[in-house]
Design a protein around this motif. Sequence first.
Motif: not given
Length: 198
Positions: A174-177, A33-53
């Motif tokens: 990104l990780t190697a879980c 498994v590889a865990d992936l997270v993402a943030y807006n580079r210009d405003d890291t208060g914006e982050v990927l959301s599993n709930g909204r997706t």
Amino acid sequence: MSEIKRIPPRSGVAFVLPRGARLKVTDPQGEQVADLVAYNRDDTGEVLSNGRTLDYLSKIYLTAGDPVYSNRSRIMFEIVEDKVGRHDFLLTPCSADTFRIIYGDKNPHRGCFGNLAEALAPYGIGPDRIPTAFNIFMNVPIDSETGVLKVEPPLSRAGDYLVIEAKMDIIVGLTACSAEQSNNYAFKPIDYEITEAD
């Protein structure tokens, strides 16, 4: 020409993925498994959301053609290729607490959470801002009657991959879980490759 980079077992990295660039995440040996997270580079208060997706797509298993939304309901990236078709977007990154609570470890590994925290620190992103990750290749079937979920071995085989395309400039962790159950009780590397936009 793009370069294939390797994340060693039970570790993680962070990098910028520009808008239009593609990230290919490959399981070189299978069942990792590889865990992936993402943030807006210009405003890291914006982050990927599993709930909204999951809300907007009305499903829990994402695959090619599916967008991943931020906490501000904007598309951060889209899955453009997927050789496996089963990934998890429900479970939090494994952590020292995971290993303490679930596995009973007395001296627990810091897990993906700790690895992401270290990798994201240079970007000014602290541990409390790490969201639920998009867990690439993680296989979590759910009983439709009881809601009980179970972590099964990944369906990925050696060489299987997933490709995303950034829809904004993003910082990717990104990780190697590191979790035994997630990876069929063996720890292996994860490869990744960035292809810049034309």
